[in-house]
Design an enzyme around this catalytic site. Structure first.
Site: not given
Length: 604
Positions: A76, A150, A174
């Site tokens: 990420k 997210s 997330s």
């Protein structure tokens, strides 16, 4: 259509038995990336020449026994990778990382092959996957369904088969919501098990690095390979030794939410799937106990309706003030609510959270694991656009309390609704219950962490706290539970602690015996010898004072030595001298273990 990247276990088999190399895999990855131009999954990828160079180095000089040898993964883009820009989903915020985040370095040292950095809700603020200037990721199931955030890009990269696993982060859910909306596993570890050094903070006191994988076994492999306490991370915590070995599902007490605490926002399909998942869990862990979710929800409300939203401004407040136009309107609206809280509010919030933790801690005296829906309902991108903040809150109903209450969590797929939407459930437990949750999740989804062909064996006897410093012994053959020599372990006071697999460094042989039963022997292969296999073992806890007595009764060619497990641990175990592995001994390595071999022999 680009070729799908296999799971960790499948790719290991391809390297070991199919003749594939990391160089071959790198070319497959590059072909796949070329076929997905324009998709908003990736923010940046490793240049092709660097990917090939890394793969060539692994092929020529890497140790195939490394826990993640040649396994492709994504990160990420709020986690630092040396030489790559970290954007946190905001181009103007981006900076060139000088060094790898410790969690990334651990994976690279474990042989993993980094592919690139993935899209996210800006500054990891959101659960929708629709808050990024790089574009909104859609769920792999299509139909305009949100991917969840997210960690949107990381989840989609795994679910679409572009990588074998990916790192996300999790503050409010997330690492779980995107897993639910893409039909994969999301492992949110206990806070501190995976270092958050080198991660752009959301709420530093709550942030976790999370793992996405197609299956629980792969996620657990990554957790064990990546976890470490480093001097760079004051929030790091080690996994206590007595928690490394999971408890068996049959010993666990299941907590199920009271009906009046469940909210599916009118989604009867999700409600029906959750009921079905709970019913399956009942068959694995026995009678459930009703648990009130009030304290959990009250804690979750503190995250965005209390002073913890102000913690996001510790890292981002200066940038928000100097570059307000660089932050998406919905992200800015969430962050700016943090300015309204002062120090008194912060202490008041801490006191309230401590009261709620005390209530939840009391609940863990009666249950070991709590099952909840991961999300109560799903949304399309258009539906999120109509109410981005309100519907984001609905997505976080069952997730945003976990880090505030210091819980571990594993999210697993739970089928599909009649309307074709993915369903999911999450197993929650107190801090450091990670491996136990993973074992239960694996049993729920695949029949066991080592695969459906492996029998879990009888439930372990509870280990008293004063004996948890005992020696761990790996058992591979006649000393297994229910086998002819298991009484020797029991006679020395041993108790069953769980099952595991060896690293792929061994071969298992069946040597002839006068009783016709055969004697299995585990042999570690030479570096220039034939390829090894992961072999199922049982782990038994034995009083250290009894080790000598057990060794005295072990017949040649067996002995006690150090056995490397799939997660990198070395434990004492039964080994066989190499001379006994020659003819007429039968190589039964491909069976995966003594019990599996015995079953196949019966079928023959």
């Amino acid at each position: 259509m680009p070729e799908r990247v296999e799971s960790i276990s499948e790719l290991r088999t391809a390297y070991r038995e199919g003749g594939r190399t990391p160089v071959d895999q790198a070319e497959r990855i590059l072909d796949g990336l070329a076929g997905r131009d324009g998709e908003p999954v990736w923010i940046s990828t490793v240049p092709a020449d660097r990917l090939r160079e890394r793969a060539e180095s692994l092929t020529r000089h890497g140790d195939p026994a490394l826990p993640l040898y040649g396994i492709p993964f994504a990160v990420k883009d709020n986690i630092d990778v040396a030489g790559m820009v970290t954007t946190a989903g905001c181009p103007d915020f981006g900076y060139l990382a000088a060094e790898d985040a410790p969690v990334v370095r651990r994976l690279l040292d474990g042989g993993a092959l980094l592919v690139g950095k993935t899209n996210l809700d800006q500054f990891a603020t959101g659960l929708t996957g629709a808050r990024s200037p790089y574009g909104s990721c859609q769920s792999v199931f299509g139909g305009g369904l949100i991917s969840g955030g997210s960690s949107s890009g990381s989840a989609v990269a795994v679910a679409a088969g572009q990588v074998s696993f990916a790192l996300g982060t999790d503050t409010a859910g997330s690492g779980r919501v995107p897993a639910a909306l893409n039909g994969i596993v999301g492992l949110k570890p206990t806070r501190g098990l995976l270092s958050t050094a080198g991660v752009v903070p959301a709420c530093r006191s709550l942030d976790c690095v999370s793992v996405f994988a197609p299956d629980v076994a792969g996620a657990l492999d990554v957790l064990h390979a990546a976890r470490a306490v480093t001097s760079a991370d004051p929030w790091g915590r080690p996994l206590p030794a007595e928690r490394v070995v999971p408890r068996m599902p049959g010993t666990l007490r299941l907590g199920v939410p009271r009906a009046e605490d469940l909210e599916f926002f009118g989604d009867t399909g999700q409600e029906a799937r959750f009921a079905a998942g709970v019913q399956l869990l009942r068959t694995l862990v026995g009678s459930p106990r009703s648990v009130p979710l009030g304290p959990f929800f009250a804690a979750g409300d503190l995250l965005y309706q209390g002073p913890w939203v102000a913690e996001r401004l510790v890292a981002l407040g200066g940038f928000l003030r100097s570059h307000p136009e660089s932050v998406l309107a919905v992200t800015r609206a969430v962050l700016e609510t943090g300015w309204r809280y002062d120090a008194i509010d912060a202490f008041r919030g801490q006191h309230r959270l401590r009261e709620l933790r005390a209530q939840v801690d009391q609940l863990w005296q009666d249950v070991d694991v709590l099952v909840v829906p991961t999300v109560g309902t799903t949304f399309t991108l258009d539906e999120i656009a109509e109410d981005p903040i309100g519907r984001n809150a609905m997505l976080g109903r069952y997730t945003q309390f976990a880090n505030l209450l210091d819980l571990a969590a594993v999210t697993v797929p739970n089928g599909f609704t009649a309307a074709g939407r993915p369903a999911s459930l999450t197993l929650l437990g107190p801090a450091f219950s990670d491996t136990t949750l993973a074992r239960l999740a694996a049993t729920l989804t695949t029949g066991g962490a080592t695969g459906p062909e492996v029998e879990p064996g009888p439930p372990p006897i509870e280990v008293p706290a004063q004996r948890r410093a005992d020696v761990l012994i790996a058992v591979v053959g006649r000393h297994l539970a229910g086998e002819s020599r298991n009484g020797e372990l029991l006679g020395h006071g041993a108790v069953l602690a769980g099952t595991a697999r060896t690293a792929p460094l061994y071969r298992l042989y069946r040597m002839d015996t006068s009783d016709g039963e055969g004697l299995p022997g585990l042999v570690r292969i030479a570096p220039d010898g034939p390829s090894g296999h992961p072999i199922e073992v049982e782990l038994w806890r034995l009083p250290s004072a009894a080790v000598g007595g057990l060794l005295a009764g072990v017949p040649a060619p067996l002995s006690l030595g150090w056995v490397r497990l799939h997660d990198g641990r070395d434990v004492l175990g039964f080994l066989c001298e190499a001379y006994a592995a020659g003819p007429p001994a039968e190589d039964i390595s491909a069976s995966g273990g003594w019990r599996a071999y015995r079953r196949s022999a019966v079928r023959r």
